[in-house]
Design a protein around this motif. Structure first.
Motif, PDB file in Angstrom:
ATOM      1  N   LEU A  38       0.815  -1.210   0.000  1.00 44.65           N
ATOM      2  CA  LEU A  38       0.000   0.000   0.000  1.00 44.65           C
ATOM      3  C   LEU A  38       0.851   1.263   0.000  1.00 44.65           C
ATOM      4  CD1 LEU A  38      -2.706  -1.160   2.538  1.00 44.65           C
ATOM      5  CD2 LEU A  38      -2.745  -1.315   0.050  1.00 44.65           C
ATOM      6  N   GLY A  39       2.126   1.107   0.293  1.00 45.47           N
ATOM      7  CA  GLY A  39       3.037   2.241   0.215  1.00 45.47           C
ATOM      8  C   GLY A  39       3.174   2.992   1.523  1.00 45.47           C
ATOM      9  N   PRO A  40       3.774   4.188   1.456  1.00 43.78           N
ATOM     10  CA  PRO A  40       4.002   4.955   2.674  1.00 43.78           C
ATOM     11  C   PRO A  40       2.701   5.480   3.259  1.00 43.78           C
ATOM     12  CG  PRO A  40       4.759   6.173   0.748  1.00 43.78           C
ATOM     13  CD  PRO A  40       4.327   4.834   0.277  1.00 43.78           C
ATOM     14  N   VAL A  41       2.621   5.469   4.583  1.00 45.10           N
ATOM     15  CA  VAL A  41       1.448   5.989   5.284  1.00 45.10           C
ATOM     16  C   VAL A  41       1.913   6.879   6.425  1.00 45.10           C
ATOM     17  CG1 VAL A  41      -0.057   4.055   4.747  1.00 45.10           C
ATOM     18  CG2 VAL A  41       1.316   3.963   6.794  1.00 45.10           C
ATOM     19  N   ALA A  42       1.048   7.811   6.808  1.00 43.24           N
ATOM     20  CA  ALA A  42       1.340   8.670   7.961  1.00 43.24           C
ATOM     21  C   ALA A  42       1.024   7.910   9.236  1.00 43.24           C
ATOM     22  CB  ALA A  42       0.505   9.947   7.883  1.00 43.24           C
ATOM     23  N   GLU A  43       1.688   8.270  10.309  1.00 40.13           N
ATOM     24  CA  GLU A  43       1.485   7.578  11.582  1.00 40.13           C
ATOM     25  C   GLU A  43       0.023   7.670  12.033  1.00 40.13           C
ATOM     26  OE1 GLU A  43       3.533   7.337  16.011  1.00 40.13           O
ATOM     27  OE2 GLU A  43       4.055   8.963  14.665  1.00 40.13           O
ATOM     28  N   GLU A  44      -0.665   8.766  11.714  1.00 38.87           N
ATOM     29  CA  GLU A  44      -2.055   8.953  12.100  1.00 38.87           C
ATOM     30  C   GLU A  44      -2.998   8.025  11.338  1.00 38.87           C
ATOM     31  OE1 GLU A  44      -0.257  11.709  10.808  1.00 38.87           O
ATOM     32  OE2 GLU A  44       0.537  12.126  12.798  1.00 38.87           O
ATOM     33  N   GLN A  45      -2.601   7.534  10.178  1.00 44.65           N
ATOM     34  CA  GLN A  45      -3.450   6.669   9.361  1.00 44.65           C
ATOM     35  C   GLN A  45      -3.423   5.204   9.804  1.00 44.65           C
ATOM     36  OE1 GLN A  45      -1.479   7.607   5.644  1.00 44.65           O
ATOM     37  NE2 GLN A  45      -3.348   8.602   4.899  1.00 44.65           N
ATOM     38  N   ILE A  46      -2.430   4.797  10.558  1.00 39.66           N
ATOM     39  CA  ILE A  46      -2.227   3.385  10.898  1.00 39.66           C
ATOM     40  C   ILE A  46      -3.429   2.763  11.613  1.00 39.66           C
ATOM     41  CG2 ILE A  46      -0.802   1.785  12.231  1.00 39.66           C
ATOM     42  CD1 ILE A  46       1.597   3.605  11.518  1.00 39.66           C
ATOM     43  N   PRO A  47      -4.002   3.378  12.659  1.00 48.45           N
ATOM     44  CA  PRO A  47      -5.143   2.720  13.311  1.00 48.45           C
ATOM     45  C   PRO A  47      -6.342   2.562  12.392  1.00 48.45           C
ATOM     46  CG  PRO A  47      -4.505   4.718  14.505  1.00 48.45           C
ATOM     47  CD  PRO A  47      -3.592   4.577  13.348  1.00 48.45           C
ATOM     48  N   TYR A  48      -6.553   3.505  11.482  1.00 45.56           N
ATOM     49  CA  TYR A  48      -7.690   3.433  10.565  1.00 45.56           C
ATOM     50  C   TYR A  48      -7.497   2.324   9.532  1.00 45.56           C
ATOM     51  CZ  TYR A  48      -8.924   7.822  12.730  1.00 45.56           C
ATOM     52  OH  TYR A  48      -9.246   8.780  13.654  1.00 45.56           O
ATOM     53  N   LEU A  49      -6.282   2.153   9.046  1.00 44.94           N
ATOM     54  CA  LEU A  49      -6.001   1.063   8.106  1.00 44.94           C
ATOM     55  C   LEU A  49      -6.186  -0.295   8.770  1.00 44.94           C
ATOM     56  CD1 LEU A  49      -2.830   2.263   6.190  1.00 44.94           C
ATOM     57  CD2 LEU A  49      -5.043   1.731   5.211  1.00 44.94           C
ATOM     58  N   LYS A  50      -5.677  -0.430   9.982  1.00 46.96           N
ATOM     59  CA  LYS A  50      -5.823  -1.702  10.696  1.00 46.96           C
ATOM     60  C   LYS A  50      -7.283  -1.998  11.006  1.00 46.96           C
ATOM     61  CE  LYS A  50      -1.279  -2.238  12.659  1.00 46.96           C
ATOM     62  NZ  LYS A  50      -0.530  -2.658  13.820  1.00 46.96           N
ATOM     63  N   ALA A  51      -8.052  -0.974  11.371  1.00 53.51           N
ATOM     64  CA  ALA A  51      -9.471  -1.162  11.679  1.00 53.51           C
ATOM     65  C   ALA A  51     -10.262  -1.563  10.442  1.00 53.51           C
ATOM     66  CB  ALA A  51     -10.048   0.118  12.275  1.00 53.51           C
ATOM     67  N   ALA A  52      -9.865  -1.082   9.284  1.00 53.57           N
ATOM     68  CA  ALA A  52     -10.593  -1.398   8.049  1.00 53.57           C
ATOM     69  C   ALA A  52     -10.522  -2.884   7.718  1.00 53.57           C
ATOM     70  CB  ALA A  52     -10.036  -0.572   6.892  1.00 53.57           C
TER      71      ALA A  52
END
Length: 65
Positions: A38-52
């Motif tokens: 998925l490529g680079p992500v911001a630290e703030e996006q990590i919980p939302y990606l995992k929850a999805a």
């Protein structure tokens, strides 16, 4: 399937990269297979990606009541 976050440090700054990973059991051993980078992500996006991609969907937005 789940989201796997890899952390790399360059010049003292952390960079996060996300991958979509699937577990398979082959000959009694668990093998992780990367389905998509998925490529680079911001630290703030990590919980939302995992929850999805989690089986139990957590509540990420809370009311102030």
């Amino acid at each position: 399937m789940f989201i796997k976050i890899l952390t790399k440090t360059y010049g003292g700054k952390k960079h996060y990269y996300a991958s979509l990973v699937e577990n398979k059991r082959i000959d009694g051993k668990v093998i992780q297979t990367v389905k998509a980078h998925l490529g680079p992500v911001a630290e703030e996006q990590i919980p939302y990606l995992k929850a999805a991609y989690s089986k139990k969907k957590p509540k990420l937005v809370y009311d102030d009541d």
